[in-house]
Design an enzyme around this catalytic site. Structure first.
Site, PDB file in Angstrom:
ATOM      1  N   CYS A 123     -12.419  -9.839  10.098  1.00 17.25           N
ATOM      2  CA  CYS A 123     -13.866 -10.207   9.922  1.00 17.25           C
ATOM      3  C   CYS A 123     -14.454  -9.711   8.856  1.00 17.25           C
ATOM      4  O   CYS A 123     -15.696  -9.943   8.465  1.00 17.25           O
ATOM      5  CB  CYS A 123     -14.575  -9.733  11.337  1.00 17.25           C
ATOM      6  SG  CYS A 123     -14.615  -7.886  11.302  1.00 17.25           S
ATOM      7  N   ASP A 144       0.960  -1.197  -0.144  1.00 18.07           N
ATOM      8  CA  ASP A 144       0.096  -0.071   0.025  1.00 18.07           C
ATOM      9  C   ASP A 144       0.807   1.312   0.014  1.00 18.07           C
ATOM     10  O   ASP A 144       1.513   1.680   1.048  1.00 18.07           O
ATOM     11  CB  ASP A 144      -1.102  -0.180   0.997  1.00 18.07           C
ATOM     12  CG  ASP A 144      -1.903   1.369   1.330  1.00 18.07           C
ATOM     13  OD1 ASP A 144      -2.645   1.350   0.506  1.00 18.07           O
ATOM     14  OD2 ASP A 144      -1.335   2.247   2.248  1.00 18.07           O
ATOM     15  N   CYS A 162     -12.181  -4.420   7.395  1.00 22.49           N
ATOM     16  CA  CYS A 162     -11.393  -4.896   8.357  1.00 22.49           C
ATOM     17  C   CYS A 162     -10.868  -6.365   7.688  1.00 22.49           C
ATOM     18  O   CYS A 162     -11.721  -7.285   7.256  1.00 22.49           O
ATOM     19  CB  CYS A 162     -12.113  -5.625   9.749  1.00 22.49           C
ATOM     20  SG  CYS A 162     -11.345  -6.465  11.153  1.00 22.49           S
ATOM     21  N   ASP A 180      -2.669   1.744   7.167  1.00 26.39           N
ATOM     22  CA  ASP A 180      -1.855   1.269   5.965  1.00 26.39           C
ATOM     23  C   ASP A 180      -1.379   0.013   6.163  1.00 26.39           C
ATOM     24  O   ASP A 180      -1.619  -0.653   5.100  1.00 26.39           O
ATOM     25  CB  ASP A 180      -0.339   2.203   6.188  1.00 26.39           C
ATOM     26  CG  ASP A 180      -0.789   3.661   6.037  1.00 26.39           C
ATOM     27  OD1 ASP A 180      -1.859   3.947   5.412  1.00 26.39           O
ATOM     28  OD2 ASP A 180      -0.030   4.459   6.429  1.00 26.39           O
ATOM     29  N   CYS A 195     -15.040  -7.514  15.738  1.00 19.77           N
ATOM     30  CA  CYS A 195     -13.966  -8.152  16.435  1.00 19.77           C
ATOM     31  C   CYS A 195     -12.968  -7.494  17.405  1.00 19.77           C
ATOM     32  O   CYS A 195     -12.117  -8.317  17.879  1.00 19.77           O
ATOM     33  CB  CYS A 195     -13.302  -8.901  15.272  1.00 19.77           C
ATOM     34  SG  CYS A 195     -12.078  -7.783  14.325  1.00 19.77           S
ATOM     35  N   GLU A 202      -2.224  -1.677  -5.842  1.00 19.13           N
ATOM     36  CA  GLU A 202      -3.609  -1.292  -6.141  1.00 19.13           C
ATOM     37  C   GLU A 202      -3.309  -0.158  -7.411  1.00 19.13           C
ATOM     38  O   GLU A 202      -2.465   0.404  -7.586  1.00 19.13           O
ATOM     39  CB  GLU A 202      -4.089  -0.395  -4.950  1.00 19.13           C
ATOM     40  CG  GLU A 202      -5.534   0.155  -5.242  1.00 19.13           C
ATOM     41  CD  GLU A 202      -6.025   0.719  -4.154  1.00 19.13           C
ATOM     42  OE1 GLU A 202      -7.187   1.151  -3.953  1.00 19.13           O
ATOM     43  OE2 GLU A 202      -5.051   1.105  -3.072  1.00 19.13           O
TER      44      GLU A 202
END
Length: 395
Positions: free
Chosen positions: A349, A209, A346, A375, A368, A293
């Protein structure tokens, strides 16, 4: 300004240009040290190629305006030999194939305009920082004597041939920078095939990222600091630009001030490219697959608050280096869509935090109760999304 040690910049400039039937063509860039008379001939080549390009572009525009929709490269070549050269005898002093190559470049520019909508070809200006011309053949690279022999130049030009190569010589591009340095980029067909792509799994894949505060955050939890080369030199750059603005245009002092500004810009660029090469090479060599990305960098640059910082980190160049180096070493570069919610999701979860803003660097998942670094969480999600697209993630 504190000196920053650099690896030899032009020693690092080895780019993959294109791949044809899994055979690689590589370009090796070297510094040239021409004498005064050799500089004059090289500059004459650059000026002649610029003149020929602008003439050919003007002929194409006139042909379109007079309802002759298309003027082919071969028609322009005939006009160049039988009309333009007799009228401008100084064009005979430069390599004829360099002039013909400008017509090929113009044809390619029009092809990109019609097929890829890359913008209508523009007239070349002598004020553009980067000037160059191409030599398709009949040049000799001598590694023993560290010289390069070019057509129309009697004596070989001294060069710093720091890296040897083997293969068939293709097109050579001679260029001059704003700091008055000459370089030559030699395209070589080494006959080698690209290695087979190595297999990868969840453990051998790395998610990345990119950001401004940290240059890159890895899915392993490691963060690579942003060196901020431009920001570190911005004060000195402002001083030099302010001095330049006070000089009388066209004077020798103005030229000296321009040269100082250009040298500082070149230094910043060399620092940035050196950092990107070192980082990309390390990441590619240590992992079987890398997930990134897809970003609309040109659109992000329209933000006046972040434009300078985004330009300084050079994400597009970083991704480009990752792509061709992955091909070189048989690795895989995975890309996900730019609209994937990598930061707000997340990774444990799957809870979506729609209220998160850019200022929120850490957050806790309400489902959770996992505490996330923005990041690192995004890097893990980038890896997950990429592997899900490849159907390799074991859930």
């Amino acid at each position: 300004m504190k000196a920053v040690p650099l690896l030899n910049f032009y020693a690092k400039c080895i780019y993959i240009v294109k791949t044809i039937d899994i055979i690689m063509l590589k370009a090796y860039k070297y510094r040239l040290y021409p004498t005064g008379s050799q500089k004059e001939i090289l500059l004459k080549h650059i000026g002649a190629c610029r003149f020929t390009y602008n003439w050919a572009l003007e002929q194409k525009i006139k042909a379109y305006e007079t309802d002759k929709k298309h003027l082919s490269r071969f028609e322009l070549q005939s006009c160049l030999v039988h009309e333009l050269k007799p009228e401008n005898t100084w064009l005979k002093e430069v390599n004829s194939q360099a002039l013909l190559n400008t017509l090929i470049n113009l044809e390619s520019a029009f092809t990109r305009f019609f097929r890829e909508k890359k913008g209508f070809p523009r007239f070349k200006s002598r004020k553009v920082p980067f000037q160059s011309f191409q030599i398709p053949q009949h040049y000799v690279v001598d590694f023993e004597n560290n010289t390069i022999k070019l057509p129309k130049i009697k004596q070989p030009i001294r060069a710093k041939l720091h890296r040897k190569f083997e293969g068939k010589l293709k097109t050579a591009t001679v260029s001059i920078t704003k700091t008055r340095k000459f370089y030559i980029s030699v395209l070589v067909d080494d006959g080698k095939e690209l290695p087979e792509t190595q297999k990868f799994d969840n453990n051998s894949t790395l998610g990345i990222d990119v950001g401004v505060t940290h240059f890159a955050t890895l899915s392993s939890g490691k963060k690579i600091d942003n060196p901020k080369h431009l920001k570190n030199s911005i004060k000195r750059l402002k001083v030099l630009q302010k001095r330049l603005s006070k000089k009388q245009k066209g004077s020798q002092n103005c030229d000296k001030a321009k040269l100082k500004v250009a040298k500082l810009h070149e230094r910043i660029r060399n620092q940035r490219i050196d950092f990107l090469h070192n980082t990309s090479s390390k990441l590619v060599s240590e992992n079987q697959a890398i997930a990134v990305e897809s970003l609309d960098v040109s659109g992000m640059l329209k933000s006046h608050c972040l434009a300078q910082s985004i330009s300084d980190v050079s994400w597009s160049e970083f991704f480009r280096q990752l792509e061709y180096k992955a091909q070189w070493y048989g690795k895989t570069l995975l890309k996900i869509g730019q609209f994937e919610p990598s930061s707000k999701l997340c990774n444990i979860c799957g809870h979506y935090n729609g209220e998160m803003t850019l200022a929120d660097r850490k957050w806790e998942c309400p489902d959770c109760s996992t505490k996330h670094d923005r990041d690192i969480n995004a890097a893990i999600n980038v890896k997950k999304f990429a592997l899900q697209n490849q159907n390799l993630l074991n859930i």
